[in-house]
Design an enzyme around this catalytic site. Structure first.
Site, short mmCIF file in Angstrom:
data_model
loop_
_atom_site.label_atom_id
_atom_site.label_comp_id
_atom_site.label_asym_id
_atom_site.label_seq_id
_atom_site.Cartn_x
_atom_site.Cartn_y
_atom_site.Cartn_z
N GLU A 177 0.83 -1.22 0.00
CA GLU A 177 0.00 0.00 0.00
C GLU A 177 0.85 1.26 0.00
OE1 GLU A 177 -2.81 0.38 3.27
OE2 GLU A 177 -3.50 2.33 2.56
N LYS A 219 -2.55 -2.03 -3.08
CA LYS A 219 -3.60 -1.16 -2.52
C LYS A 219 -3.18 0.29 -2.73
CE LYS A 219 -6.03 -0.03 1.78
NZ LYS A 219 -6.70 -0.54 2.97
C1 5MM Z 1 -8.21 1.78 8.56
O1 5MM Z 1 -7.13 2.69 8.52
C2 5MM Z 1 -5.87 2.09 8.25
C3 5MM Z 1 -4.92 2.29 9.36
O2 5MM Z 1 -4.50 3.60 9.50
P1 5MM Z 1 -3.42 3.99 10.65
O3 5MM Z 1 -2.24 3.10 10.52
O4 5MM Z 1 -3.14 5.42 10.32
O5 5MM Z 1 -4.09 3.85 11.96
C4 5MM Z 1 -5.36 2.62 6.89
O6 5MM Z 1 -4.08 2.15 6.56
C5 5MM Z 1 -6.31 2.12 5.87
O7 5MM Z 1 -6.22 0.73 5.74
C6 5MM Z 1 -6.10 2.73 4.50
O8 5MM Z 1 -5.68 4.07 4.57
C7 5MM Z 1 -7.43 2.67 3.78
O9 5MM Z 1 -8.39 3.33 4.56
P2 5MM Z 1 -9.24 4.49 3.90
O10 5MM Z 1 -10.04 5.07 5.04
O11 5MM Z 1 -8.26 5.45 3.29
O12 5MM Z 1 -10.08 3.77 2.85
#
Ligand code: 5MM
Length: 337
Positions: A177, A219
């Site tokens: 990602e 991702k």
């Molecule tokens: C769910 O959020 C994930 C974890 O974030 P942190 O490490 O900042 O706590 C994040 O990696 C998430 O999997 C991705 O950004 C995708 O989430 P979004 O909300 O962008 O779809």
């Protein structure tokens, strides 16, 4: 390394128009989400919320896997059933976030490098024992006046590839990602340039480090206007630009590309995914979703910290999962009035 097994898990993650629920918010991030509904982020509240999501009836029809945080993969529901087991009973694969977060990159202008490689092989072995089938590592690339720097892209791509190789050796499919953030006033063209440079660097490193692409999932962010850009690209423009950059950079051996939502609204994230699948087939990889906020926003508000609201929260989540699954199938027809 069991390549056939890795590749069959990766294929299963994008099979049948299904996607992933990203529920791997770290302790700091889930606190922010709970702050938005005025709920204290205790271990019990986090457990109750995630139990609410995972016990949604029929979730496995649209969701192939859930990305968990370390605390969650060890937690049990109120009745003592492990949360990972609840997912397995729904036919959903448990996955695990293994990075330790984006930390300041020394000597940079506010850029970050994602850490967590120390001891990773040992943690992967433990997560396999706890039932995980895939892993996730998120690198963060920020757009600004003079950033991202080449160094930031390079170190993040290098770490992503090291993580991916370690996971494959330990038996987990790595979700790679690299997120180019939507924050800022940049144009969609600038997002396209930075995303292209980032993905090229990532696939260079994956190749250099011998990562088997058939056993990975990408991702990425969509190619989209910065949140504060006065000119916001429309749905078709986002779909055209995103597909163009992915075609230039992502080898066809990769089985699936599962987008992050990155701050888009729930509906935007669905519309963009639908436009890509409806107007750009055939594509060499499956295009699907791995959304956090764009699957959970309505569900979190509906739950509101009160388990009496469990059913309405589950209805919100199931509806978003169904709509995104339709977007994968290119059959999304908009929201019911
Ligand atoms: C769910 O959020 C994930 C974890 O974030 P942190 O490490 O900042 O706590 C994040 O990696 C998430 O999997 C991705 O950004 C995708 O989430 P979004 O909300 O962008 O779809």
């Amino acid at each position: 390394m069991n390549v056939a097994q890795l590749s069959s898990v990766a294929e299963a993650m994008v099979a049948d128009n299904k996607g992933l629920l990203a529920a791997d918010e770290s302790t700091g991030t889930i606190k922010k989400r709970f702050d938005s509904i005025n709920i204290e982020s205790t271990e019990e509240a986090r457990r109750d919320y995630r139990e609410t999501l995972f016990t949604t009836n029929g979730l496995g029809d649209f969701i192939s896997g859930v990305i968990l945080f370390d605390e969650t993969i060890r937690q049990s529901a109120a009745d003592g059933t492990r949360l990972a087991e609840i997912l397995e009973r729904q036919g959903i694969l448990p996955g695990i976030k293994v990075d330790a977060g984006a930390k300041p990159l020394a000597g940079s202008d506010g850029e970050t490098v994602t850490e967590g490689l120390d001891g990773l092989a040992g943690r992967v072995a433990e997560y396999v024992d706890l039932g995980a089938k895939f892993a996730k590592w998120r690198a963060v690339i920020k757009i600004g006046d003079h950033i991202p720097s080449r160094a930031c892209i390079h170190v993040n791509a290098h770490a992503l590839a090291r993580y991916a190789k370690i996971c494959q050796e330990g038996g987990l499919v790595p979700i790679v990602e690299p997120e180019v953030l939507m924050d800022g006033g940049h144009t969609i063209e600038r997002c396209a340039d930075v995303t292209e440079a980032t993905l090229n660097a990532v696939y260079d490193e994956l190749y250099a480090q011998g990562v088997v692409l058939e056993g990975t999932i990408l991702k990425p962010n969509m190619v989209i206007s910065g949140k504060e850009c006065p000119k916001q690209a429309g749905v078709d423009e986002v779909a055209v630009a995103t597909v163009a950059i992915l075609k230039r950079t992502v080898p066809s051996a990769v089985p699936g590309i599962m987008f992050l939502s990155g701050g888009q609204t729930e509906i935007q994230a669905t519309e963009h995914l639908h436009a890509m699948n409806a107007n750009h087939a055939p594509l060499p990889w499956k295009l699907s979703y791995s959304y956090g906020r764009a699957l959970q926003e309505g569900a979190l508000k509906a739950w509101g910290g009160n388990n009496a609201n469990r059913q309405s929260a589950q209805a919100m989540l199931l509806n978003r999962a169904r709509q995104n699954s339709s977007a994968c199938a290119a059959t999304y027809t908009g929201e019911a009035a």
